[in-house]
Design an enzyme around this catalytic site. Sequence first.
Site, mmCIF file in Angstrom:
data_model
loop_
_atom_site.group_PDB
_atom_site.id
_atom_site.type_symbol
_atom_site.label_atom_id
_atom_site.label_comp_id
_atom_site.label_asym_id
_atom_site.label_seq_id
_atom_site.Cartn_x
_atom_site.Cartn_y
_atom_site.Cartn_z
ATOM 1 N N TRP A 101 -8.918 -6.770 0.654
ATOM 2 C CA TRP A 101 -7.917 -6.805 1.728
ATOM 3 C C TRP A 101 -8.491 -7.347 3.023
ATOM 4 O O TRP A 101 -7.856 -8.158 3.703
ATOM 5 C CB TRP A 101 -7.280 -5.429 1.920
ATOM 6 C CG TRP A 101 -6.360 -5.105 0.778
ATOM 7 C CD1 TRP A 101 -6.516 -4.113 -0.146
ATOM 8 C CD2 TRP A 101 -5.149 -5.800 0.400
ATOM 9 N NE1 TRP A 101 -5.488 -4.151 -1.060
ATOM 10 C CE2 TRP A 101 -4.639 -5.166 -0.748
ATOM 11 C CE3 TRP A 101 -4.449 -6.893 0.927
ATOM 12 C CZ2 TRP A 101 -3.475 -5.598 -1.392
ATOM 13 C CZ3 TRP A 101 -3.286 -7.320 0.292
ATOM 14 C CH2 TRP A 101 -2.805 -6.679 -0.853
ATOM 15 N N ASP A 172 -6.964 -2.143 9.584
ATOM 16 C CA ASP A 172 -5.964 -2.039 8.522
ATOM 17 C C ASP A 172 -6.175 -0.687 7.850
ATOM 18 O O ASP A 172 -7.164 -0.481 7.147
ATOM 19 C CB ASP A 172 -6.174 -3.188 7.524
ATOM 20 C CG ASP A 172 -5.177 -3.149 6.366
ATOM 21 O OD1 ASP A 172 -4.369 -2.200 6.292
ATOM 22 O OD2 ASP A 172 -5.207 -4.091 5.536
ATOM 23 N N LYS A 196 2.074 2.964 0.837
ATOM 24 C CA LYS A 196 0.984 3.701 0.210
ATOM 25 C C LYS A 196 1.085 5.181 0.586
ATOM 26 O O LYS A 196 1.158 6.039 -0.262
ATOM 27 C CB LYS A 196 -0.393 3.164 0.622
ATOM 28 C CG LYS A 196 -0.664 1.642 0.523
ATOM 29 C CD LYS A 196 -0.116 0.947 -0.614
ATOM 30 C CE LYS A 196 -0.375 -0.528 -0.820
ATOM 31 N NZ LYS A 196 -1.228 -1.303 0.007
HETATM 32 C C1 LIG Z 1 -1.346 -2.875 0.132
HETATM 33 C C2 LIG Z 1 -2.263 -3.321 1.204
HETATM 34 C C3 LIG Z 1 -2.001 -4.462 1.977
HETATM 35 C C4 LIG Z 1 -0.809 -5.344 1.738
HETATM 36 O O1 LIG Z 1 0.348 -4.680 2.116
HETATM 37 P P1 LIG Z 1 1.771 -5.407 2.097
HETATM 38 O O2 LIG Z 1 2.603 -4.366 2.769
HETATM 39 O O3 LIG Z 1 2.124 -5.617 0.663
HETATM 40 O O4 LIG Z 1 1.677 -6.663 2.836
HETATM 41 C C5 LIG Z 1 -2.897 -4.781 2.978
HETATM 42 N N1 LIG Z 1 -3.970 -4.034 3.222
HETATM 43 C C6 LIG Z 1 -4.254 -2.934 2.492
HETATM 44 C C7 LIG Z 1 -5.477 -2.138 2.801
HETATM 45 C C8 LIG Z 1 -3.408 -2.545 1.464
HETATM 46 O O5 LIG Z 1 -3.673 -1.437 0.742
#
Ligand SMILES: *Cc1c(COP(=O)(O)O)cnc(C)c1O
Length: 361
Positions: A101, A172, A196
């Site tokens: 990511w 993030d 999540k």
């Molecule tokens: C799932 C995830 C993403 C992507 O998320 P989207 O909402 O599908 O764009 C980005 N960073 C992390 C750490 C993730 O777990």
Amino acid sequence: MSRVWNFSAGPAALPEEVLRQAQEELLDWHGAGCSVMEMSHRGKEFMSILAQAEADLRELMGIPEQYKVLFLQGGATQQFAQIPMNLLAGRSADYIVTGSWSKKAFKEAQRIGNVRCAATTEGSSFTGLPSADEIRLDPFAAYLHVCTNETIHGVEIPAERIADAGVPLVADMSSHILSRPVPVEKFGLIYAGAQKNIGPSGLTLVIIHRDLLGMAPLNIPTVMDYAVMAENGSMLNTPPTYGIYVAGLVFQWLKRQGGLEGIAAVNAEKARILYECIDNSAGFYANPVDPECRSRMNVPFSLVNPGLDAAFLAESKAAGLVSLKGHKSVGGMRASIYNAVSLEGVQVLVDFMNDFARRNG
Ligand SMILES: *Cc1c(COP(=O)(O)O)cnc(C)c1O
């Protein structure tokens, strides 16, 4: 009706209590005579839902007043672009790459402007964190970007490793936000896709220090400009209303679990019993991540003999344990044990894994 033990990486399990409350309120929210999905985002009912959700989130995370909370759309992936669009301001930014990511975030930012990789652990297959002397920071960077929990590789930055970088820290937190207390004041910007650990997909949270507002060049689209979104209370246009409502129910559920301290204790125990099962399996199961930074939310593991993967997946599914297949880029298995996955659910998984190893070891 029977519900599975859901280990999906995302969209992921939600607390059953929250789903039941949403079901009860589906047709008629608090006497409004309609669903939250059917009401104006500018009406007083929805405005109260949004205000309560923000107040509860601020209380849970201890978000200081000088931060704005934005309820946006576009997912964490949109943030990969929106962050450099807003914050680069003609300068350069640093990225620490510790998994898929943060690597994606770095690549996307390269499309927008000048960014540097300050450290990467790709050489060791993303199984640990860079040591302090491996990180080459630019003291003039517009910001430093990190992913505090790598959902695919199962690498989490422990809170005590979050150091002052001397520049705004952008994180993030998509896959572990709300799983434990976070020192918000150490960050310039925190973002997370909701699906999540917060609620349904379609909602993205951005928590931003007000010093970082208003840096965007004039030519970016208004809907991408944090300052415009903040001035309009996330209501420049229609926000993801139903997602905000369900997220609000999740925030209230978290408060009933003892807040982030309470849920963190449960999460630590869930992770402890699962890693213990892996580590005590005499090599039948393996997790490659440095124990110092193993994720408490996403636990990737492999079987000693990949020829057993199909049987593991079929038998676990028959036992009501679903979405254990690992991400295609790493293979093997992955159990995502977010807030809504109970200790009981993880215990059922551990019992299954021990039994499977006994029968096939
Ligand atoms: C799932 C995830 C993403 C992507 O998320 P989207 O909402 O599908 O764009 C980005 N960073 C992390 C750490 C993730 O777990």
